[in-house]
Structures are given as structure tokens and as C-alpha cells.
Design a protein around this motif. Structure first.
Motif, short mmCIF file in Angstrom:
data_model
loop_
_atom_site.label_atom_id
_atom_site.label_comp_id
_atom_site.label_asym_id
_atom_site.label_seq_id
_atom_site.Cartn_x
_atom_site.Cartn_y
_atom_site.Cartn_z
N GLY A 208 0.81 -1.21 0.00
CA GLY A 208 0.00 0.00 0.00
C GLY A 208 0.85 1.26 0.00
N GLY A 209 0.31 2.31 -0.62
CA GLY A 209 1.00 3.59 -0.65
C GLY A 209 0.15 4.68 -0.02
N ARG A 210 0.56 5.93 -0.27
CA ARG A 210 -0.12 7.06 0.35
C ARG A 210 -1.58 7.15 -0.07
N CYS A 234 4.91 -1.71 1.81
CA CYS A 234 4.41 -0.34 1.66
C CYS A 234 5.46 0.54 0.98
N SER A 235 5.03 1.72 0.58
CA SER A 235 5.97 2.69 0.01
C SER A 235 6.66 3.43 1.16
N ARG A 236 7.70 4.15 0.81
CA ARG A 236 8.49 4.81 1.86
C ARG A 236 7.73 5.87 2.65
N PRO A 237 6.97 6.77 1.98
CA PRO A 237 6.27 7.78 2.79
C PRO A 237 5.34 7.17 3.83
N VAL A 238 4.81 6.00 3.50
CA VAL A 238 3.90 5.31 4.43
C VAL A 238 4.66 4.88 5.68
N HIS A 249 8.85 -1.33 4.23
CA HIS A 249 9.14 -0.36 3.16
C HIS A 249 10.04 -0.98 2.09
N VAL A 250 9.55 -0.94 0.86
CA VAL A 250 10.34 -1.50 -0.25
C VAL A 250 10.76 -0.39 -1.20
N GLY A 251 11.85 -0.63 -1.89
CA GLY A 251 12.34 0.37 -2.84
C GLY A 251 13.84 0.58 -2.71
N ILE A 267 -0.20 3.40 -4.95
CA ILE A 267 1.23 3.75 -5.02
C ILE A 267 1.47 4.34 -6.41
N SER A 268 2.15 5.49 -6.46
CA SER A 268 2.26 6.20 -7.74
C SER A 268 3.21 5.49 -8.72
N GLY A 269 4.24 4.81 -8.18
CA GLY A 269 5.19 4.14 -9.07
C GLY A 269 6.41 4.98 -9.35
N ALA A 270 6.87 5.71 -8.33
CA ALA A 270 8.11 6.49 -8.46
C ALA A 270 9.27 5.51 -8.70
N ILE A 271 10.29 6.01 -9.41
CA ILE A 271 11.42 5.15 -9.77
C ILE A 271 12.06 4.52 -8.52
N VAL A 285 -1.52 -3.21 -10.58
CA VAL A 285 -1.58 -1.87 -10.00
C VAL A 285 -3.03 -1.43 -9.84
N ILE A 286 -3.37 -0.96 -8.66
CA ILE A 286 -4.70 -0.39 -8.41
C ILE A 286 -4.47 1.08 -8.06
N ASN A 287 -4.98 1.97 -8.90
CA ASN A 287 -4.74 3.40 -8.68
C ASN A 287 -5.89 4.18 -9.31
N LYS A 288 -6.31 5.24 -8.64
CA LYS A 288 -7.47 5.98 -9.18
C LYS A 288 -7.06 6.91 -10.32
N ASP A 289 -5.74 7.14 -10.46
CA ASP A 289 -5.26 8.04 -11.52
C ASP A 289 -4.77 7.21 -12.72
N PRO A 290 -5.49 7.27 -13.85
CA PRO A 290 -5.08 6.45 -15.01
C PRO A 290 -3.70 6.82 -15.54
N GLU A 291 -3.21 8.02 -15.16
CA GLU A 291 -1.88 8.48 -15.62
C GLU A 291 -0.77 8.10 -14.63
N ALA A 292 -1.10 7.38 -13.57
CA ALA A 292 -0.07 7.02 -12.57
C ALA A 292 1.06 6.25 -13.26
N PRO A 293 2.32 6.64 -13.03
CA PRO A 293 3.45 6.00 -13.74
C PRO A 293 3.52 4.49 -13.53
N VAL A 303 -8.08 0.83 -12.74
CA VAL A 303 -8.22 2.26 -12.44
C VAL A 303 -9.47 2.42 -11.58
N GLY A 304 -9.27 2.92 -10.37
CA GLY A 304 -10.41 3.10 -9.49
C GLY A 304 -9.98 3.35 -8.07
N ASP A 305 -10.98 3.53 -7.21
CA ASP A 305 -10.74 3.85 -5.80
C ASP A 305 -10.43 2.57 -5.02
N ALA A 306 -9.25 2.56 -4.39
CA ALA A 306 -8.82 1.38 -3.64
C ALA A 306 -9.82 0.97 -2.56
N MET A 307 -10.48 1.97 -1.99
CA MET A 307 -11.41 1.68 -0.88
C MET A 307 -12.61 0.87 -1.37
P1 FAD Z 1 2.25 9.24 -3.74
O1 FAD Z 1 3.33 9.60 -4.68
O2 FAD Z 1 1.59 10.32 -2.97
O3 FAD Z 1 1.19 8.44 -4.59
C1 FAD Z 1 -0.07 8.04 -4.09
C2 FAD Z 1 -0.80 7.37 -5.23
O4 FAD Z 1 -2.03 6.91 -4.74
C3 FAD Z 1 -1.11 8.30 -6.40
O5 FAD Z 1 -0.68 7.70 -7.61
C4 FAD Z 1 -2.62 8.46 -6.37
O6 FAD Z 1 -3.19 8.56 -7.67
C5 FAD Z 1 -3.04 7.17 -5.72
N1 FAD Z 1 -4.31 7.27 -4.99
C6 FAD Z 1 -4.75 8.27 -4.18
N2 FAD Z 1 -5.93 7.96 -3.65
C7 FAD Z 1 -6.27 6.74 -4.14
C8 FAD Z 1 -7.39 5.88 -3.97
N3 FAD Z 1 -8.40 6.22 -3.16
N4 FAD Z 1 -7.40 4.70 -4.62
C9 FAD Z 1 -6.38 4.35 -5.45
N5 FAD Z 1 -5.29 5.12 -5.64
C10 FAD Z 1 -5.25 6.30 -5.00
N6 FAD Z 1 9.81 5.55 -2.19
C11 FAD Z 1 9.59 4.25 -1.97
O7 FAD Z 1 8.45 3.77 -2.03
N7 FAD Z 1 10.62 3.41 -1.64
C12 FAD Z 1 11.91 3.85 -1.54
O8 FAD Z 1 12.80 3.07 -1.23
C13 FAD Z 1 12.17 5.23 -1.79
N8 FAD Z 1 13.42 5.71 -1.74
C14 FAD Z 1 13.66 7.01 -2.06
C15 FAD Z 1 14.96 7.49 -2.08
C16 FAD Z 1 15.20 8.81 -2.43
C17 FAD Z 1 16.63 9.28 -2.45
C18 FAD Z 1 14.13 9.66 -2.73
C19 FAD Z 1 14.39 11.09 -3.13
C20 FAD Z 1 12.85 9.20 -2.71
C21 FAD Z 1 12.58 7.89 -2.36
N9 FAD Z 1 11.26 7.37 -2.34
C22 FAD Z 1 11.07 6.06 -2.11
C23 FAD Z 1 10.10 8.26 -2.47
C24 FAD Z 1 9.54 8.22 -3.87
O9 FAD Z 1 10.21 9.15 -4.68
C25 FAD Z 1 8.04 8.58 -3.86
O10 FAD Z 1 7.89 9.83 -3.26
C26 FAD Z 1 7.20 7.55 -3.11
O11 FAD Z 1 7.43 6.25 -3.61
C27 FAD Z 1 5.72 7.90 -3.28
O12 FAD Z 1 4.96 7.09 -2.45
P2 FAD Z 1 3.44 6.77 -2.82
O13 FAD Z 1 3.38 6.27 -4.20
O14 FAD Z 1 2.91 5.93 -1.72
O15 FAD Z 1 2.75 8.19 -2.66
#
Ligand code: FAD
Length: 322
Positions: A208-210, A234-238, A249-251, A267-271, A285-293, A303-307
Motif C-alpha cells: 500500500g501507498g499514500r 508499503c511505500s516509503r512515505p507510508v 518499506h520496499v524500494g 502507489i504512484s510508481g516512483a522510480i 496496480v490499483i490506482n485511481k489516476d489512469p496516468e499514474a506511472p 483504475v479506481g478507488d482502492a477503498m
Molecule cells: P504518492 O506519490 O503520494 O502516490 C499516491 C498514489 O495513490 C497516487 O498515484 C494516487 O493517484 C493514488 N491514490 C490516491 N488515492 C487513491 C485511492 N483512493 N485509490 C487508489 N489510488 C489512489 N519511495 C519508496 O516507495 N521506496 C523507496 O525506497 C524510496 N526511496 C527514495 C529514495 C530517495 C533518495 C528519494 C528522493 C525518494 C525515495 N522514495 C522512495 C520516495 C519516492 O520518490 C516517492 O515519493 C514515493 O514512492 C511515493 O509514495 P506513494 O506512491 O505511496 O505516494
């Protein structure tokens, strides 16, 4: 002369990824006309150690010092150096995980050995000693030729399928005289995670992500994971926001997983995230934004609301199992 490989164990069992490291060492030994000596540090039963023969180890060098039950990077390095010296080894293998990442650079410096960190292939011996590894957070591959006499490799876990063979390794005790500095770091407390599928071993992962909005919604992730028999990530911000523990936390800066199925929710799919998961066999991938990377890296996308989607998916898995 043999290929040395560091074996990790927990609660009396060898970790699955260490069987993979031993099998990898055996593949290299076969290519180089040598054998495999697995190095076991700390307390482990003879039967567990003998089982390393099923993955190609002829011999186990056992350093039976209980202080090594926990990671002590300097002591581990000393033990591996002693093992390598005893065996006249030119190739030393560890896993690309916390232990391996702590030990391999130290070994490399001590032995003036070239190091490939995060190997994804067996060495190509026709062109030197060339090993494939991921670079730029998995965006590209490098093919690294180790030209030094002694070579150190950390293997990316979950790179190869395990194939059991007939075999029983022989066990030899290895005495290592450690110095005080080897145990310069004191482990005060170890908090073991109970009842969860270890991420590194999980064949299915729900992550899960943010987009999950907050820890109060994680029951949706856990319910799906429970139905699937999956680990949770989970993603890192989580993890940074303490919605989930850091070991999930993976990545790039977290753990690496290579499961058969990785379900990424919100999870947005950041590199930096993809760096830890893009070796997964199938990505959903489950994400409400069709443009999510993340959709670019996905095999299947919703594409849709995770909840809304998670409860329906969990119900569908439950019904499918009945
Ligand atoms: P967001 O980028 O905020 O994305 C949230 C996503 O959820 C969005 O795509 C949105 O469309 C979707 N969404 C929102 N609401 C809903 C809903 N109701 N239903 C479905 N989808 C929804 N990140 C990592 O994960 N792992 C790492 O190891 C890591 N290392 C990093 C190292 C460095 C040096 C840096 C600079 C960054 C690092 N990051 C890492 C952070 C990374 O760049 C991203 O910021 C992070 O992965 C974003 O987390 P996220 O996708 O959970 O959040």
C-alpha cells in the motif's frame, strides 16, 4: 580451493534465500571446476547444515560461536576471511541483504577484491568474469567484469528458482580467534516480528501507498493479504509517516522483493519504489489516476478507488477459494 558462501539462518532454520545463494555458488563452482564451502555462523543443528548439500554445498564450515547468532559485521568478516584462507578461496558470495551489504564491502577492502553488489546472473566466463546487475534504480543493467584475482559477489535474493538435488554436506568446525573490535557493536535487544510472512520469502505481496490515506484503512490491505496468503509491504512515505513499520518499506532505500505477484495499491510508481519491486514476475496496480506511472510497469491495471476495489477483490478471492 572452493567457492565460499555465507549462509543465514533464523530461529534454527536456514533462510530460503540462503539456499538460493548456495545454489548460485554451486553453479559458479561447476563453471570454475571447484566445490562449494558454505559458511554457517552461530548456533544451528547439524541436520539443517547437512541440508545445504541439497543445494550443491559439499562442505559446511561451522563457526559455532553463539555471539554470531546476531549480525556483527566485523566478526562475520573475520570469520569469512578465515574460511576463505583455509579453503584458498578466490570467490566469496553473500546475499544482497542487510547482512551481505554489511560484510561484502569489508571483505572486498580487506582482500583487495572486486565486488559486484546485487548480482542478477551467473558470471560469463567467456568474456572474463562478467556479471549482470541493475543500476540507476533498476532503469538499466550494467555488465561488470571483475578482473581482480579474488572476487566478492552479493546475489540479489529471489533471482533464481530453487532446484533441490540429492546430497548431504559434511560439517567441519572452524575455529576463529576474534578480537574485541569484532564485537564492538553491542546488540541490546532484538524485536522479532511474529506471525507475518517474511517479505523476502513471500511469493505474493500486497503493498500500500499514500493512496491508502491513513493507517486506519490498512485492514483492507491485510484482509486481501490474508485471503491470498501474501506478505504486506508499503511505500516509503507510508513507513516514514509510521502508518506501517519500516521493515515493510520496499524500494531503493528499503527492501527488495521479487515475488510471483506484487499488488500495488495507491502507489504512484516512483522510480525509487520500482527499484525494489520491478523484479516481480507479475505486477498488478490499483490506482485511481489512469496516468499514474506505475501502470507503465504493470502487467495488469485497475483504475479506481482502492477503498471500493479492495473489499470486492478480497471477496472475489474468498469466493474463488471455496
Ligand atoms: P504518492 O506519490 O503520494 O502516490 C499516491 C498514489 O495513490 C497516487 O498515484 C494516487 O493517484 C493514488 N491514490 C490516491 N488515492 C487513491 C485511492 N483512493 N485509490 C487508489 N489510488 C489512489 N519511495 C519508496 O516507495 N521506496 C523507496 O525506497 C524510496 N526511496 C527514495 C529514495 C530517495 C533518495 C528519494 C528522493 C525518494 C525515495 N522514495 C522512495 C520516495 C519516492 O520518490 C516517492 O515519493 C514515493 O514512492 C511515493 O509514495 P506513494 O506512491 O505511496 O505516494
Amino acid at each position: 580451493m572452493s567457492v565460499i558462501v555465507l549462509v543465514e539462518h533464523t530461529e534454527g532454520n536456514i533462510k530460503k534465500k540462503s539456499f538460493e545463494a548456495v545454489q548460485y555458488a554451486a553453479g559458479i563452482a561447476q563453471k570454475t571446476g571447484t566445490t562449494v564451502s558454505a559458511v554457517v555462523l552461530g548456533t544451528l543443528s547439524n541436520s539443517e547444515m547437512e541440508s545445504l548439500g541439497q543445494y550443491g554445498a559439499q562442505k559446511v564450515l561451522h563457526v559455532a560461536d553463539a555471539r554470531l547468532d546476531e549480525l556483527h559485521a566485523r566478526a562475520y568478516t573475520s570469520a569469512l576471511l578465515a574460511a576463505a584462507q583455509k579453503e584458498g578461496s578466490k570467490i566469496i558470495i553473500a546475499l544482497h541483504d542487510i547482512n551481505g551489504r554489511a560484510v561484502a564491502p569489508r571483505l572486498s577492502a580487506k582482500l583487495k577484491a572486486g565486488l559486484v553488489a546485487g548480482a542478477l546472473s551467473y558470471p560469463d566466463l567467456d568474456n572474463g568474469f562478467v556479471i549482470k546487475k541493475a543500476v540507476f534504480s533498476g532503469k538499466a543493467f550494467a555488465f561488470v567484469n571483475i578482473t581482480s584475482d579474488v572476487k566478492v559477489i552479493t546475489l540479489m535474493p529471489n533471482t533464481f528458482q530453487l532446484n533441490k538435488v540429492e546430497g548431504k554436506a559434511t560439517i567441519e568446525k572452524l575455529d576463529v580467534s576474534f578480537g574485541d573490535k569484532d564485537f564492538g557493536i553491542k546488540v541490546k535487544e532484538v524485536n522479532k516480528i511474529k506471525g507475518e510472512i517474511p517479505l523476502a520469502d513471500a511469493q505474493l505481496v500486497v503493498s500500500g501507498g499514500r493512496g491508502m490515506k491513513g493507517p486506519e484503512n490498512w485492514g483492507l490491505i491485510e484482509s486481501l493479504a490474508k485471503e491470498l496468503g501474501a506478505g504486506t509491504a508499503c511505500s516509503r512515505p507510508v513507513a516514514d509517516a509510521h502508518w506501517r513499520p519500516h521493515h515493510e518499506h520496499v524500494g531503493q532505500t528499503g527492501g527488495t522483493v521479487r515475488p510471483n505477484l506484487y499488488i500495488a495499491v495507491g502507489i504512484s510508481g516512483a522510480i525509487q519504489h520500482l527499484a525494489g519491486v520491478n523484479g516481480s514476475k507479475t505486477i498488478v496496480v490499483i490506482n485511481k489516476d489512469p496516468e499514474a506511472p506505475f501502470f507503465k510497469a504493470a502487467n495488469y491495471g485497475v483504475v479506481g478507488d482502492a477503498m471500493e476495489i479492495l473489499p470486492r477483490l478480497t471477496e472475489a478471492v474468498k469466493n474463488f477459494k471455496q
